[in-house]
Design an enzyme around this catalytic site. Structure first.
Site, PDB file in Angstrom:
ATOM      1  N   ASN A 255       0.843  -1.361  -0.003  1.00  0.00           N
ATOM      2  CA  ASN A 255      -0.004  -0.011   0.137  1.00  0.00           C
ATOM      3  C   ASN A 255       0.967   1.178  -0.069  1.00  0.00           C
ATOM      4  O   ASN A 255       0.479   2.150  -0.280  1.00  0.00           O
ATOM      5  CB  ASN A 255      -1.123  -0.016   1.235  1.00  0.00           C
ATOM      6  CG  ASN A 255      -2.160  -0.756   0.873  1.00  0.00           C
ATOM      7  OD1 ASN A 255      -2.250  -1.370  -0.236  1.00  0.00           O
ATOM      8  ND2 ASN A 255      -3.063  -0.813   1.838  1.00  0.00           N
TER       9      ASN A 255
ATOM     10  N   GLU B 173      -2.622  -0.582  -7.986  1.00  0.00           N
ATOM     11  CA  GLU B 173      -4.026  -0.705  -7.504  1.00  0.00           C
ATOM     12  C   GLU B 173      -4.542   0.790  -7.616  1.00  0.00           C
ATOM     13  O   GLU B 173      -5.773   1.159  -8.091  1.00  0.00           O
ATOM     14  CB  GLU B 173      -3.969  -1.283  -6.292  1.00  0.00           C
ATOM     15  CG  GLU B 173      -5.497  -1.666  -5.794  1.00  0.00           C
ATOM     16  CD  GLU B 173      -5.566  -2.210  -4.556  1.00  0.00           C
ATOM     17  OE1 GLU B 173      -5.729  -3.323  -4.264  1.00  0.00           O
ATOM     18  OE2 GLU B 173      -4.840  -1.610  -3.621  1.00  0.00           O
TER      19      GLU B 173
ATOM     20  N   TRP C   8     -11.292  -8.118  11.267  1.00  0.00           N
ATOM     21  CA  TRP C   8     -10.396  -7.303  10.190  1.00  0.00           C
ATOM     22  C   TRP C   8      -9.090  -7.610  10.684  1.00  0.00           C
ATOM     23  O   TRP C   8      -8.097  -8.119   9.965  1.00  0.00           O
ATOM     24  CB  TRP C   8     -10.811  -6.131   9.935  1.00  0.00           C
ATOM     25  CG  TRP C   8      -9.791  -5.449   8.957  1.00  0.00           C
ATOM     26  CD1 TRP C   8      -9.986  -5.544   7.487  1.00  0.00           C
ATOM     27  CD2 TRP C   8      -8.873  -4.566   9.219  1.00  0.00           C
ATOM     28  NE1 TRP C   8      -8.915  -4.837   7.174  1.00  0.00           N
ATOM     29  CE2 TRP C   8      -8.209  -4.443   7.979  1.00  0.00           C
ATOM     30  CE3 TRP C   8      -8.474  -4.073  10.284  1.00  0.00           C
ATOM     31  CZ2 TRP C   8      -7.210  -3.444   7.889  1.00  0.00           C
ATOM     32  CZ3 TRP C   8      -7.105  -3.247  10.428  1.00  0.00           C
ATOM     33  CH2 TRP C   8      -6.623  -2.710   9.084  1.00  0.00           C
TER      34      TRP C   8
ATOM     35  N   ARG D 197     -15.472  -2.829   5.361  1.00  0.00           N
ATOM     36  CA  ARG D 197     -15.112  -4.262   4.545  1.00  0.00           C
ATOM     37  C   ARG D 197     -16.153  -4.891   4.161  1.00  0.00           C
ATOM     38  O   ARG D 197     -17.392  -4.866   4.695  1.00  0.00           O
ATOM     39  CB  ARG D 197     -14.086  -5.058   5.419  1.00  0.00           C
ATOM     40  CG  ARG D 197     -12.794  -4.561   5.720  1.00  0.00           C
ATOM     41  CD  ARG D 197     -11.878  -4.061   4.382  1.00  0.00           C
ATOM     42  NE  ARG D 197     -10.689  -3.504   4.757  1.00  0.00           N
ATOM     43  CZ  ARG D 197     -10.364  -2.067   4.598  1.00  0.00           C
ATOM     44  NH1 ARG D 197     -11.445  -1.353   4.404  1.00  0.00           N
ATOM     45  NH2 ARG D 197      -9.153  -1.605   4.641  1.00  0.00           N
TER      46      ARG D 197
ATOM     47  N   ASP E 162      -7.817 -11.923  -5.101  1.00  0.00           N
ATOM     48  CA  ASP E 162      -7.655 -10.745  -4.139  1.00  0.00           C
ATOM     49  C   ASP E 162      -8.036 -11.421  -2.822  1.00  0.00           C
ATOM     50  O   ASP E 162      -7.327 -11.134  -1.772  1.00  0.00           O
ATOM     51  CB  ASP E 162      -8.786  -9.631  -4.658  1.00  0.00           C
ATOM     52  CG  ASP E 162      -8.591  -8.461  -3.525  1.00  0.00           C
ATOM     53  OD1 ASP E 162      -7.300  -8.158  -3.428  1.00  0.00           O
ATOM     54  OD2 ASP E 162      -9.583  -7.958  -3.213  1.00  0.00           O
TER      55      ASP E 162
ATOM     56  N   HIS F  35      -1.591   2.112   9.712  1.00  0.00           N
ATOM     57  CA  HIS F  35      -2.807   2.063   8.699  1.00  0.00           C
ATOM     58  C   HIS F  35      -3.218   3.472   8.561  1.00  0.00           C
ATOM     59  O   HIS F  35      -2.787   4.164   8.657  1.00  0.00           O
ATOM     60  CB  HIS F  35      -3.574   0.641   8.975  1.00  0.00           C
ATOM     61  CG  HIS F  35      -4.318   0.234   7.756  1.00  0.00           C
ATOM     62  ND1 HIS F  35      -5.454   0.949   6.946  1.00  0.00           N
ATOM     63  CD2 HIS F  35      -3.912  -0.893   6.774  1.00  0.00           C
ATOM     64  CE1 HIS F  35      -5.760   0.135   6.080  1.00  0.00           C
ATOM     65  NE2 HIS F  35      -5.143  -0.937   5.868  1.00  0.00           N
TER      66      HIS F  35
ATOM     67  N   SER G  40       2.383  -1.912   5.011  1.00  0.00           N
ATOM     68  CA  SER G  40       3.466  -3.302   5.286  1.00  0.00           C
ATOM     69  C   SER G  40       4.697  -2.711   5.036  1.00  0.00           C
ATOM     70  O   SER G  40       5.796  -2.697   5.747  1.00  0.00           O
ATOM     71  CB  SER G  40       2.960  -4.427   4.566  1.00  0.00           C
ATOM     72  OG  SER G  40       2.981  -3.997   3.161  1.00  0.00           O
TER      73      SER G  40
HETATM   74  C1  LIG Z   1      -6.481  -6.944   7.849  1.00  0.00           C
HETATM   75  C2  LIG Z   1      -5.316  -5.995   6.988  1.00  0.00           C
HETATM   76  C3  LIG Z   1      -4.819  -5.566   5.812  1.00  0.00           C
HETATM   77  C4  LIG Z   1      -3.802  -5.009   5.544  1.00  0.00           C
HETATM   78  N1  LIG Z   1      -3.910  -4.639   4.102  1.00  0.00           N
HETATM   79  C5  LIG Z   1      -2.626  -4.219   3.622  1.00  0.00           C
HETATM   80  C6  LIG Z   1      -2.481  -4.076   2.452  1.00  0.00           C
HETATM   81  O1  LIG Z   1      -3.168  -4.550   1.549  1.00  0.00           O
HETATM   82  N2  LIG Z   1      -1.050  -3.521   2.141  1.00  0.00           N
HETATM   83  C7  LIG Z   1      -0.117  -3.199   2.915  1.00  0.00           C
HETATM   84  O2  LIG Z   1       0.884  -2.604   2.348  1.00  0.00           O
HETATM   85  N3  LIG Z   1      -0.782  -3.281   4.329  1.00  0.00           N
HETATM   86  C8  LIG Z   1      -1.700  -3.661   4.933  1.00  0.00           C
HETATM   87  N4  LIG Z   1      -1.899  -3.771   5.890  1.00  0.00           N
HETATM   88  C9  LIG Z   1      -0.943  -3.053   6.870  1.00  0.00           C
HETATM   89  C10 LIG Z   1       0.028  -3.872   7.394  1.00  0.00           C
HETATM   90  O3  LIG Z   1      -0.262  -5.401   7.727  1.00  0.00           O
HETATM   91  C11 LIG Z   1       0.545  -3.347   8.956  1.00  0.00           C
HETATM   92  O4  LIG Z   1       0.827  -1.843   8.457  1.00  0.00           O
HETATM   93  C12 LIG Z   1       1.920  -3.821   9.119  1.00  0.00           C
HETATM   94  O5  LIG Z   1       1.840  -5.387   9.160  1.00  0.00           O
HETATM   95  C13 LIG Z   1       2.350  -3.109  10.683  1.00  0.00           C
HETATM   96  O6  LIG Z   1       3.662  -3.790  10.791  1.00  0.00           O
HETATM   97  P1  LIG Z   1       4.001  -4.013  12.418  1.00  0.00           P
HETATM   98  O7  LIG Z   1       5.316  -4.682  12.392  1.00  0.00           O
HETATM   99  O8  LIG Z   1       3.828  -2.926  13.184  1.00  0.00           O
HETATM  100  O9  LIG Z   1       2.945  -5.127  12.929  1.00  0.00           O
HETATM  101  P2  LIG Z   1       2.773  -6.583  12.667  1.00  0.00           P
HETATM  102  O10 LIG Z   1       3.218  -6.869  11.085  1.00  0.00           O
HETATM  103  O11 LIG Z   1       1.383  -6.769  12.978  1.00  0.00           O
HETATM  104  O12 LIG Z   1       3.720  -7.394  13.456  1.00  0.00           O
HETATM  105  C14 LIG Z   1       3.482  -7.433  14.937  1.00  0.00           C
HETATM  106  C15 LIG Z   1       4.364  -8.501  15.637  1.00  0.00           C
HETATM  107  O13 LIG Z   1       4.413  -8.267  17.113  1.00  0.00           O
HETATM  108  C16 LIG Z   1       4.216  -9.446  17.416  1.00  0.00           C
HETATM  109  N5  LIG Z   1       3.567  -9.572  18.866  1.00  0.00           N
HETATM  110  C17 LIG Z   1       2.472  -8.883  19.428  1.00  0.00           C
HETATM  111  N6  LIG Z   1       2.645  -8.978  20.825  1.00  0.00           N
HETATM  112  C18 LIG Z   1       3.661  -9.469  21.075  1.00  0.00           C
HETATM  113  C19 LIG Z   1       3.981  -9.881  22.489  1.00  0.00           C
HETATM  114  N7  LIG Z   1       3.494  -9.258  23.561  1.00  0.00           N
HETATM  115  N8  LIG Z   1       5.339 -10.399  22.523  1.00  0.00           N
HETATM  116  C20 LIG Z   1       6.118 -10.681  21.458  1.00  0.00           C
HETATM  117  N9  LIG Z   1       5.729 -10.460  20.240  1.00  0.00           N
HETATM  118  C21 LIG Z   1       4.558  -9.986  20.136  1.00  0.00           C
HETATM  119  C22 LIG Z   1       3.208 -10.338  16.445  1.00  0.00           C
HETATM  120  O14 LIG Z   1       3.492 -11.964  16.668  1.00  0.00           O
HETATM  121  C23 LIG Z   1       4.010 -10.000  15.299  1.00  0.00           C
HETATM  122  O15 LIG Z   1       5.082 -10.739  14.976  1.00  0.00           O
HETATM  123  C24 LIG Z   1      -3.043  -4.585   6.413  1.00  0.00           C
HETATM  124  C25 LIG Z   1      -3.293  -4.656   7.916  1.00  0.00           C
HETATM  125  C26 LIG Z   1      -4.435  -5.409   8.260  1.00  0.00           C
HETATM  126  C27 LIG Z   1      -4.841  -5.698   9.692  1.00  0.00           C
END
Ligand SMILES: Cc1cc2nc3c(=O)[nH]c(=O)nc-3n(C[C@H](O)[C@H](O)[C@H](O)COP(=O)(O)OP(=O)(O)OC[C@H]3O[C@@H](n4cnc5c(N)ncnc54)[C@H](O)[C@@H]3O)c2cc1C
Length: 635
Positions: free
Chosen positions: A62, A126, A219, A250, A353, A390, A441
């Site tokens: 995204n 997209e 979600w 959604r 998708d 997000h 992501s």
């Molecule tokens: C349904 C959905 C759809 C999405 N669609 C898109 C898309 O189409 N394109 C796009 O680019 N982005 C998309 N996103 C956004 C993207 O997924 C997030 O922005 C991104 O994953 C955030 O990264 P993060 O590392 O902060 O969290 P995450 O990737 O969620 O990672 C969190 C990590 O923390 C760990 N964790 C949690 N609690 C603990 C704990 N207490 N102890 C140890 N580990 C822990 C988890 O296991 C995980 O490994 C979407 C998100 C969602 C929810």
């Protein structure tokens, strides 16, 4: 106390989480660790290959700015984010991520992620910022690179299935973290020179639409439970945008993504009478000017216009899939064979998708005999989530990069190391850092890389292991394992272990939290509406819940994890309620509506609403921070 081995790990950089931001941090940290002889330790509560929000895969990246093609500028992205968040955004943070995110996407491609290209080899978009991918193995590809970086180079180690509970402190410096294995009787103490929090956002703070047999279908992935927020709050870090929750609209019940439908297939959403709320209710956008006037219309306002239709009794709202696919295929209508071929191609893209990232939506379509080329599908607003990466914005208040500051912003937004919270040695990325939405992501991975590099700088400048107090760690261990003891002590008191006057199981605790948040803080049953009196009553009830958390009981390690997940959620909930109460206006209708302050107040509330918990005093401080521009406003 239950019989638990204590494992002590000493490291230079501690990365908490194994999601997109943590994997980005691992790759970058491994490089700098090798140059400087440092050790890096990554801890995930799950298995890195399939953990976090990208676990199931995604169908689009995204955030891609396209700087090398001159498609957009960093400022374009900042303008987009600022508008989508109704003016409340840290431009320095958004710009820092935007200027680095393309290189992250190029790394994904190098590591083997298939990004769609057209006949000229250009990425298939997209939308303006989104790239289409074959993304069912997205997380596996990103995890493999992180694991290779840490393990193959010999600079790092990875602990999987270790749940991080909270911070270890040495005065005003973060000294590491404590947690426990969810598979073995092991209590972990991680001592580190710098700690990078990347444990995602939070779901199931609010009552979900899917309850009973559908419980767990949300979600947002059910395993991200507010651990980042809890960790930073308990470390005494200043938090920002805690009022900004995200409500995605959604596909109803299976939460299938709508991005490809709205952006790629150019679908409309209409009410049951065929009316297009984006057209019919357009005048309402004037009430939210200047943000309501800009294209794209902010996500919360798009939600709001649809919600107005629902409240007017015009539901359900439908995604007009049949109309959208028909329109695209119409270009081939004079050639029957070509028309059929195009329809087949579109149909397969539509299913793919969902199969790429929300398989359950494809199952729901199949189970209900739905053919998207023949019939519309219902869409609905989900329950609120906390996901700062997000379209939400909640997270820790972090320092920006030095080179992007103006003399004016530097005083407010810079304190030495980029993406460091207001606590020394505590870095945040992805959902853990606030006021920098729309990282998604790719941007979360990029922010992980940036934060890790800054954390290494911090380590080189403060190259001593902070002190930890053995007695304090023993006390933490007793507190963390207490639910196991409570269960053992009282389990014989009743014949059904779920019901006992001496304790509460985490599931019941979660239901109580969700009911409070739903009814008092503007959840789905309250049509996302609240007011001062409701919020104050909600805070009272949260205080009772906090008292009762002393009686949480866990029959095994899995339930111990559930206990702490819900504790984390409860603290995220409190920060949210306090900040919604503090911000006396409605700025994000469609995310929440303060019925007693129904208008946006630019004069008083064009500011960040921040909060800070003092763990010593057990008290909260609410404060505002100015919104200062790094780029010309509206430019
Ligand atoms: C349904 C959905 C759809 C999405 N669609 C898109 C898309 O189409 N394109 C796009 O680019 N982005 C998309 N996103 C956004 C993207 O997924 C997030 O922005 C991104 O994953 C955030 O990264 P993060 O590392 O902060 O969290 P995450 O990737 O969620 O990672 C969190 C990590 O923390 C760990 N964790 C949690 N609690 C603990 C704990 N207490 N102890 C140890 N580990 C822990 C988890 O296991 C995980 O490994 C979407 C998100 C969602 C929810």
């Amino acid at each position: 106390m239950a019989n638990f081995e204590t494992v002590v790990v000493e490291t230079d950089l501690l990365i908490l989480g194994g999601g997109m931001a943590a994997c980005g941090a691992a790759v970058e940290a491994a490089y700098w660790a090798k140059q400087n002889g440092l050790k890096v330790t990554l801890v995930d509560k799950a298995a890195v290959d399939r953990s976090g929000a990208v676990a199931m895969g995604l169908s689009a990246i995204n955030q891609y700015v396209g700087l090398r093609d001159g498609a957009n500028t960093v400022q374009d992205y900042v303008n987009y984010v600022r508008n989508d968040l109704m003016g409340i955004t840290r431009e320095d943070l958004v710009a820092n991520i935007a200027r680095h995110v393309d290189s992250t996407v190029h790394l994904f491609e190098k590591w083997g992620l298939p990004i769609w290209t057209d006949e000229n080899g250009a990425y298939v978009h997209e939308g303006r910022w989104q790239l289409m991918i074959n993304g069912e193995s997205y997380k596996v590809v990103v995890a493999e690179a992180a694991k290779n970086a840490l393990l193959a180079s010999g600079v790092g180690e990875i602990f999987e299935r270790v749940f991080i509970v909270g911070p270890l402190m040495d005065g005003d410096r973060c000294a590491g973290a404590v947690g426990f294995s969810v598979r073995e009787n092991k209590f972990y103490t991680f001592r580190a020179k710098a700690t990078l929090v990347a444990m995602g956002g939070a779901v199931h703070v609010f009552k979900p639409r899917s309850s009973g047999e559908g419980m767990g279908r949300a979600w947002y992935p059910p395993w991200n439970s507010g651990s980042s927020a809890y960790f930073t709050i308990q470390a005494g870090a200043e938090m920002t945008c805690q009022e900004v929750r995200f409500i995605p609209v959604r596909f109803k019940d299976a939460y299938g993504p709508v991005g490809a439908w709205f952006l790629l297939f150019k679908s409309r959403a209409t009410n049951s009478q065929g009316g297009d709320y984006m057209v019919e209710r357009r005048p309402e956008l004037e009430n939210w000017a200047p943000y309501g006037r800009v294209k794209p219309v902010p996500a919360n306002l798009r939600n709001y216009l649809g919600m107005l239709d629902i409240m007017a009794g015009k539901g359900p709202i439908y995604m007009r899939t049949e109309e959208a696919l028909g329109k695209i295929a119409d270009a081939y209508k004079d050639d029957e064979k070509a028309y059929k071929k195009k329809m087949r191609e579109l149909e397969s893209e539509a299913w793919e998708d969902f199969l790429d990232m929300t398989i359950s939506q494809a199952i729901l379509w199949a189970a209900t005999n739905l053919q998207p080329e023949e019939r519309s599908s219902e869409i609905a607003a989900a329950e609120p989530y906390f996901i700062g990466s997000h379209s939400g914005a909640s997270g820790a208040w972090v320092s920006g990069p030095e080179d992007l500051q103006t003399p004016e912003t530097k005083a407010e937004y810079f304190w030495g190391y980029g993406h460091m919270a207001t606590v020394k040695g505590l870095f945040c990325a992805g959902d853990a850092s606030g006021a920098s939405s729309h990282k998604f992501s790719s941007g979360s991975h990029a922010e992980g890389r940036i934060a890790a590099k800054e954390a290494v700088k911090f380590i080189l400048d403060h190259n001593t292991l902070p002190k930890t107090d053995a007695a304090a760690i023993e006390a933490l261990k007793a507190q963390i394992l207490k639910p196991l003891d409570v269960y053992e002590q009282h389990k014989a008191g009743t014949t059904d272990p779920e019901i006992n006057p001496n304790y509460m199981k985490p599931r019941m605790f979660m239901f109580r939290l969700q009911k409070i948040m739903d009814e008092y803080a503007g959840g789905i049953t309250a049509q996302f509406t609240t007011n001062e009196a409701l919020l104050k009553r909600g805070l009272e009830l949260l205080a009772f819940l906090k008292e009762d958390s002393e009686n949480l009981a866990a029959a095994d390690l899995h339930e111990l994890m559930r206990c702490w997940e819900n504790m984390h959620r409860m603290w995220q909930a409190e920060a949210h309620v306090r900040t919604v109460l503090f911000r006396e206006e409605t700025r994000w209708p469609g995310y929440y509506f303060r019925a007693d302050k129904p208008k946006m107040d630019e004069e008083k509330w064009h500011v960040f609403a921040n909060c800070k918990y003092d763990p010593e005093a057990g008290s909260w401080e609410m404060l505002t921070r100015p919104i200062l521009h790094v780029f010309p406003q509206g430019g």
